[in-house]
Scaffold this motif. Sequence first.
Motif, short mmCIF file in Angstrom:
data_model
loop_
_atom_site.label_atom_id
_atom_site.label_comp_id
_atom_site.label_asym_id
_atom_site.label_seq_id
_atom_site.Cartn_x
_atom_site.Cartn_y
_atom_site.Cartn_z
N GLY A 197 40.59 -38.36 15.01
CA GLY A 197 40.46 -39.11 16.24
C GLY A 197 40.10 -38.28 17.45
N ARG A 198 39.92 -36.98 17.26
CA ARG A 198 39.47 -36.15 18.38
C ARG A 198 37.98 -36.38 18.62
NH1 ARG A 198 41.89 -30.22 17.05
NH2 ARG A 198 40.91 -30.73 15.06
N ILE A 199 37.60 -36.49 19.87
CA ILE A 199 36.20 -36.71 20.22
C ILE A 199 35.62 -35.40 20.72
CG2 ILE A 199 34.62 -37.97 21.75
CD1 ILE A 199 36.68 -40.25 21.73
N TRP A 200 34.67 -34.87 19.96
CA TRP A 200 34.05 -33.60 20.29
C TRP A 200 32.88 -33.84 21.24
CZ3 TRP A 200 36.12 -28.97 18.84
CH2 TRP A 200 37.14 -29.05 17.88
N VAL A 201 32.85 -33.05 22.29
CA VAL A 201 31.84 -33.19 23.33
C VAL A 201 31.09 -31.86 23.45
CG1 VAL A 201 31.40 -33.80 25.73
CG2 VAL A 201 33.39 -34.76 24.55
N CYS A 202 29.82 -31.89 23.12
CA CYS A 202 28.98 -30.71 23.28
C CYS A 202 28.26 -30.82 24.61
CB CYS A 202 27.97 -30.60 22.13
SG CYS A 202 28.72 -30.39 20.51
N THR A 203 28.61 -29.96 25.52
CA THR A 203 28.01 -29.98 26.85
C THR A 203 26.95 -28.88 26.97
OG1 THR A 203 29.45 -28.38 27.99
CG2 THR A 203 30.30 -30.63 27.68
N TYR A 204 26.33 -28.80 28.14
CA TYR A 204 25.26 -27.84 28.37
C TYR A 204 25.76 -26.40 28.34
CZ TYR A 204 20.84 -26.22 30.38
OH TYR A 204 19.63 -25.60 30.58
N SER A 205 27.08 -26.20 28.52
CA SER A 205 27.59 -24.83 28.58
C SER A 205 28.63 -24.53 27.50
CB SER A 205 28.20 -24.54 29.96
OG SER A 205 29.28 -25.43 30.22
N HIS A 206 29.55 -25.48 27.23
CA HIS A 206 30.61 -25.24 26.27
C HIS A 206 30.87 -26.48 25.43
CE1 HIS A 206 31.85 -22.35 29.62
NE2 HIS A 206 31.51 -21.57 28.60
N TYR A 256 38.14 -34.17 23.28
CA TYR A 256 38.99 -35.02 24.10
C TYR A 256 40.17 -35.49 23.27
CZ TYR A 256 40.62 -39.18 26.61
OH TYR A 256 41.39 -40.11 27.25
N ASP A 257 41.36 -35.40 23.85
CA ASP A 257 42.60 -35.81 23.20
C ASP A 257 43.14 -37.05 23.92
OD1 ASP A 257 45.04 -36.15 22.03
OD2 ASP A 257 45.70 -34.08 22.27
N TYR A 258 43.23 -38.17 23.20
CA TYR A 258 43.71 -39.41 23.80
C TYR A 258 45.16 -39.28 24.28
CZ TYR A 258 40.11 -43.01 23.21
OH TYR A 258 38.99 -43.79 23.35
N GLN A 259 45.97 -38.53 23.55
CA GLN A 259 47.39 -38.44 23.88
C GLN A 259 47.62 -37.77 25.24
OE1 GLN A 259 49.32 -36.53 20.56
NE2 GLN A 259 49.33 -38.40 19.33
N THR A 260 46.80 -36.79 25.55
CA THR A 260 46.97 -36.07 26.81
C THR A 260 45.93 -36.48 27.85
OG1 THR A 260 45.56 -34.26 26.03
CG2 THR A 260 47.93 -34.07 25.62
#
Length: 397
Positions: A95-104, A108-112
Amino acid sequence: MRTFLIILLGTLSLLLPRSGWSHDLYFRHYTNKQGLSHNTVYCALQDKKGFMWFGTDDGLNRFDGHQFRIYRYNSYEPESLPNDRIISLFEDSTGRIWVCTYSHTCYYDYQTDAFHPLTFSDSNNAPEYFQQIREDKKGNLWLMSYNRIARYALSGESSPHFYPEGEQISMIDITMNEESEPILAGRSDLFFYKPEADKFARIPILTEKEKENPINLTKLCLVPDWGILVGTDRAGLKFYDRHSRKTETVIPDIQVRDIKQCSENTYWIASESGVYILNMADWSITHLQKSLTNEYTISDNAAYSITKDREGGIWVTTFFGGINYLPKEYVPFKYFIGGKTHPGMPGNAVREICPDRYGNLWLGTEDNGINRYNPTTGEITNFSRTNPVHPLSATNI
């Protein structure tokens, strides 16, 4: 009661043929006017909770069907996004959502309600950068950047394994086969993972002439038990048949941005020249483009991504026009928009609809007389004050 032309003539749907995508498609549009952070949208994802996520040129957007929640980089918040330009999105089995951005790269963690950078223990906890992430059935993440391929246990209990092929391939995209093994797109070749050797095998796709131009691969999409659809930046859409090991061009001369399977035989292709719908059962192609006179077409021809949600709706993101949403059709409606989709039917508001014994429908408008519609031929005849043969004394019927 007034019935406006935009939602007119649901009764006509009973008279219209319906076959595949041959009927008109009506998109809803979401832009910065509806709360989207930026009209340039590179990628989309529906998570397991049902939320739609959109990666834009200025922040990450979560959409609940009514409003957008926007996440951006904030130098005062260490658990914010590392960069506002989003390249790709992926949700893993936890359930973790991985986000590939322009730099890093982060997740995303729903719990926090926070973003956590991807770091490897052997890299002094420096944030990592990857462009694409996929997961295999063994619980490993496959991470890809231009010159790196890494296999990383989802648990994070071991160090990632890097493949030396990554320094030689110049990778563009990654997908998984039926056995949940990675397939990579290099600039001109495909690379199939061989688990018995723990290496990648190269399969040429482009011809020598295409390599000299130069032409590059852009996107991959698995066609189960058959082959792979391969997008290019100038040589169109190609299909690699894994049984014959031959490659053929399906749609020539387009720049492919994304390819997604939307039904058993139907694949949607996002390109710089609109959206193409490919039916692989008969190899038929439908081309969708922006129209200046029809507000229900796609909002921009520079389409960047295709996503199908769990309800069967299709989301098309674009470079200039934000998001386009095509709901699953439970009842087939055809829109008749006066002066736009049907120029021969002037008028802004329909007040009456009345059939006659010859099969025609008579449409009384409030501002431009009467329209006679023949559902069989599609012909529309307007009777108003300006009609030289049958002038009316008033335009408000």
